[in-house]
Scaffold this motif. Structure first.
Motif, PDB file in Angstrom:
ATOM      1  N   ALA A 153      32.003 -23.091   4.360  1.00 28.24           N
ATOM      2  CA  ALA A 153      33.418 -22.818   4.124  1.00 28.24           C
ATOM      3  C   ALA A 153      34.280 -22.941   5.374  1.00 28.24           C
ATOM      4  CB  ALA A 153      33.592 -21.419   3.534  1.00 28.24           C
ATOM      5  N   GLY A 154      33.682 -23.176   6.528  1.00 27.30           N
ATOM      6  CA  GLY A 154      34.449 -23.241   7.762  1.00 27.30           C
ATOM      7  C   GLY A 154      33.923 -24.305   8.694  1.00 27.30           C
ATOM      8  N   THR A 155      34.117 -24.086  10.001  1.00 21.63           N
ATOM      9  CA  THR A 155      33.628 -25.013  11.027  1.00 21.63           C
ATOM     10  C   THR A 155      32.409 -24.406  11.723  1.00 21.63           C
ATOM     11  OG1 THR A 155      35.837 -25.898  11.417  1.00 21.63           O
ATOM     12  CG2 THR A 155      34.195 -26.269  13.123  1.00 21.63           C
ATOM     13  N   ILE A 174      26.341  -6.943  -0.027  1.00 24.50           N
ATOM     14  CA  ILE A 174      25.470  -7.923  -0.688  1.00 24.50           C
ATOM     15  C   ILE A 174      24.521  -8.547   0.334  1.00 24.50           C
ATOM     16  CG2 ILE A 174      25.436 -10.208  -1.779  1.00 24.50           C
ATOM     17  CD1 ILE A 174      27.969  -9.359  -3.303  1.00 24.50           C
ATOM     18  N   LEU A 175      25.031  -8.904   1.504  1.00 30.92           N
ATOM     19  CA  LEU A 175      24.169  -9.452   2.550  1.00 30.92           C
ATOM     20  C   LEU A 175      23.016  -8.496   2.853  1.00 30.92           C
ATOM     21  CD1 LEU A 175      26.629 -10.957   5.217  1.00 30.92           C
ATOM     22  CD2 LEU A 175      25.438 -12.136   3.370  1.00 30.92           C
ATOM     23  N   LYS A 176      23.350  -7.235   3.002  1.00 30.89           N
ATOM     24  CA  LYS A 176      22.313  -6.234   3.314  1.00 30.89           C
ATOM     25  C   LYS A 176      21.309  -6.118   2.172  1.00 30.89           C
ATOM     26  CE  LYS A 176      20.711  -3.109   6.162  1.00 30.89           C
ATOM     27  NZ  LYS A 176      20.231  -3.491   7.500  1.00 30.89           N
ATOM     28  N   GLN A 177      21.797  -6.161   0.957  1.00 31.10           N
ATOM     29  CA  GLN A 177      20.922  -5.981  -0.201  1.00 31.10           C
ATOM     30  C   GLN A 177      19.972  -7.157  -0.415  1.00 31.10           C
ATOM     31  OE1 GLN A 177      23.873  -5.106  -3.203  1.00 31.10           O
ATOM     32  NE2 GLN A 177      23.705  -2.890  -2.898  1.00 31.10           N
ATOM     33  N   VAL A 178      20.328  -8.352   0.066  1.00 29.18           N
ATOM     34  CA  VAL A 178      19.437  -9.510  -0.093  1.00 29.18           C
ATOM     35  C   VAL A 178      18.576  -9.727   1.149  1.00 29.18           C
ATOM     36  CG1 VAL A 178      20.966 -10.626  -1.741  1.00 29.18           C
ATOM     37  CG2 VAL A 178      21.147 -11.224   0.685  1.00 29.18           C
ATOM     38  N   ALA A 216      22.056 -20.523  -4.346  1.00 31.09           N
ATOM     39  CA  ALA A 216      22.111 -19.628  -3.187  1.00 31.09           C
ATOM     40  C   ALA A 216      20.731 -19.207  -2.698  1.00 31.09           C
ATOM     41  CB  ALA A 216      22.936 -18.384  -3.543  1.00 31.09           C
ATOM     42  N   LEU A 217      19.728 -19.222  -3.573  1.00 28.22           N
ATOM     43  CA  LEU A 217      18.415 -18.657  -3.230  1.00 28.22           C
ATOM     44  C   LEU A 217      17.798 -19.234  -1.959  1.00 28.22           C
ATOM     45  CD1 LEU A 217      16.230 -16.667  -3.994  1.00 28.22           C
ATOM     46  CD2 LEU A 217      15.236 -18.410  -5.504  1.00 28.22           C
ATOM     47  N   PRO A 218      17.768 -20.567  -1.757  1.00 35.30           N
ATOM     48  CA  PRO A 218      17.171 -21.086  -0.515  1.00 35.30           C
ATOM     49  C   PRO A 218      17.893 -20.595   0.735  1.00 35.30           C
ATOM     50  CG  PRO A 218      17.503 -22.844  -2.128  1.00 35.30           C
ATOM     51  CD  PRO A 218      18.221 -21.650  -2.642  1.00 35.30           C
ATOM     52  N   TYR A 219      19.207 -20.421   0.629  1.00 36.97           N
ATOM     53  CA  TYR A 219      19.979 -19.954   1.781  1.00 36.97           C
ATOM     54  C   TYR A 219      19.723 -18.478   2.046  1.00 36.97           C
ATOM     55  CZ  TYR A 219      22.221 -24.434   1.021  1.00 36.97           C
ATOM     56  OH  TYR A 219      22.441 -25.776   0.849  1.00 36.97           O
ATOM     57  N   MET A 220      19.531 -17.714   0.985  1.00 39.97           N
ATOM     58  CA  MET A 220      19.174 -16.306   1.158  1.00 39.97           C
ATOM     59  C   MET A 220      17.865 -16.191   1.924  1.00 39.97           C
ATOM     60  SD  MET A 220      20.100 -14.652  -2.554  1.00 39.97           S
ATOM     61  CE  MET A 220      21.786 -14.654  -3.202  1.00 39.97           C
ATOM     62  N   ILE A 259      32.597 -15.281   3.292  1.00 41.70           N
ATOM     63  CA  ILE A 259      31.300 -15.102   3.962  1.00 41.70           C
ATOM     64  C   ILE A 259      30.168 -15.612   3.071  1.00 41.70           C
ATOM     65  CG2 ILE A 259      29.661 -13.389   4.834  1.00 41.70           C
ATOM     66  CD1 ILE A 259      32.077 -11.688   5.649  1.00 41.70           C
ATOM     67  N   LEU A 260      30.205 -15.262   1.793  1.00 41.97           N
ATOM     68  CA  LEU A 260      29.169 -15.707   0.868  1.00 41.97           C
ATOM     69  C   LEU A 260      29.238 -17.223   0.667  1.00 41.97           C
ATOM     70  CD1 LEU A 260      29.260 -12.914  -1.869  1.00 41.97           C
ATOM     71  CD2 LEU A 260      27.960 -13.002   0.266  1.00 41.97           C
ATOM     72  N   LEU A 261      30.450 -17.763   0.613  1.00 43.64           N
ATOM     73  CA  LEU A 261      30.607 -19.205   0.467  1.00 43.64           C
ATOM     74  C   LEU A 261      30.011 -19.949   1.662  1.00 43.64           C
ATOM     75  CD1 LEU A 261      34.279 -19.366  -0.873  1.00 43.64           C
ATOM     76  CD2 LEU A 261      32.210 -19.996  -2.139  1.00 43.64           C
ATOM     77  N   GLU A 262      30.204 -19.400   2.848  1.00 46.65           N
ATOM     78  CA  GLU A 262      29.688 -20.039   4.048  1.00 46.65           C
ATOM     79  C   GLU A 262      28.168 -19.970   4.109  1.00 46.65           C
ATOM     80  OE1 GLU A 262      28.730 -21.820   7.469  1.00 46.65           O
ATOM     81  OE2 GLU A 262      30.692 -21.932   6.490  1.00 46.65           O
ATOM     82  N   MET A 263      27.617 -18.817   3.800  1.00 51.76           N
ATOM     83  CA  MET A 263      26.194 -18.601   4.029  1.00 51.76           C
ATOM     84  C   MET A 263      25.298 -19.068   2.890  1.00 51.76           C
ATOM     85  SD  MET A 263      26.082 -14.967   6.012  1.00 51.76           S
ATOM     86  CE  MET A 263      24.310 -15.107   6.102  1.00 51.76           C
ATOM     87  N   PHE A 264      25.815 -19.055   1.667  1.00 53.87           N
ATOM     88  CA  PHE A 264      24.944 -19.282   0.521  1.00 53.87           C
ATOM     89  C   PHE A 264      25.304 -20.511  -0.318  1.00 53.87           C
ATOM     90  CE2 PHE A 264      24.384 -14.426   0.631  1.00 53.87           C
ATOM     91  CZ  PHE A 264      23.392 -14.526   1.581  1.00 53.87           C
TER      92      PHE A 264
END
Length: 300
Positions: free
Chosen positions: A293-295, A56-60, A20-24, A283-288
């Protein structure tokens, strides 16, 4: 649980964090607009997990902006006071009394419940409507239908249903600079201070464009855009999505969601994603994660 099994689980979690780190880093300091509604908002467990993911999004270091719906709750309140609802082209016909009830439900119970959930998970959140700071300027939404007998196009009066004309992100910027998570109810303000009820997807798209969001995430009750075999399409450009509308692959209620994505990208968002809000931590699956996770909808 024995020590070996526990160690393996922790190693697996460490691997996920490393992935997940590079995506963060990609999203650090970027605005992410999340449209929250449907079954994701109706389930207590999913609501709690949604709030945790946003915190979590806000915290990272990501800047999440939540725009929520509330159609079922508005309908329930109208039913409670014995007021009939009429729908045209998927929009609730909204007279003066109905828009007052919509504003009360959206900006009151729903908005403050989401704020409370975010704060219960350790975040700091502030509830807004599109009226606050003239965040969402709106005008009356106009729709036409063709009379089946005369074949003459007629204008349908939807009352106080609006569409965004301008987004002023000033109040959102102030909140995010102060480390607050904005939670926006889809109520807009028009000429002479008129109140307009706005479709939540449409409001989220406008906010995403107006804040130059890195992503617009639309939480829906489907996995995303499906091909004619029912398989998830992972990525589409705007022109590819338009072609799928023309050939009927994208149809029904998915069309306005896709059009919201088009509008958001046209107005300044980098990309939009249609996600299944019924999936925990989607949301975490999609972003990180690499697969998402979607289209994903991107510009050509």
């Amino acid at each position: 649980m024995d020590k070996t099994k526990r160690r393996l689980e922790w190693l697996e979690k460490a691997g996920l964090l490393a992935e997940a780190l590079p995506y963060m880093r990609r999203y650090t300091g970027k605005n992410i607009v999340v449209k929250y509604g449907g079954h994701a908002m109706g389930s207590e467990e999913l609501s709690r997990k949604f709030a945790r993911d946003i915190v979590i999004l806000k915290q990272v270091g990501v800047n999440p902006i939540v725009v929520h719906g509330g159609g079922p709750q508005i309908g329930a309140m109208l039913k409670k006071i014995h007021k009939q609802s009429e729908f045209v082209d998927g929009h609730r016909v909204t007279d003066a009394e109905t828009v007052e009830i919509a504003e009360m439900v959206l900006c009151g119970n729903i908005n403050k419940s989401i704020v409370a959930n975010l704060q219960n998970e350790g975040g700091r959140a502030v509830g807004l409507s599109g009226k606050d700071g003239s965040l969402i300027r709106a005008k009356k939404l106009e729709r036409t239908v063709v009379d089946p007998d005369s074949h003459i196009e007629k204008v349908i009066d939807l009352g106080f249903v609006g569409e965004p004309t301008e987004v002023d992100p000033s109040i959102i910027n102030v909140l995010m600079e102060s480390e607050f998570i904005p939670v926006v109810a889809p109520i807009g303000i028009g000429e002479e201070g008129r109140t307009y009820n706005i479709n939540a997807d449409t409001a989220a798209g406008a906010v995403a464009g107006g804040t130059n969001a890195r992503r617009l995430l639309l939480l829906t009750d489907v996995p995303g855009v499906l091909d004619k075999n029912g398989e998830l399409i992972r990525e589409l450009t705007v022109s590819q999505a338009r072609d799928l509308i023309k050939d009927g692959t994208i149809h029904g209620g998915m069309i306005p969601k896709i059009e919201t994505c088009f509008h958001a990208i046209e107005k300044g968002a980098d990309a939009a994603v249609i996600l299944d809000g019924r999936v925990a931590h989607v949301i975490l699956l999609e972003m990180f994660t690499e697969m998402g996770a979607g289209t994903l909808i991107t510009a050509d």
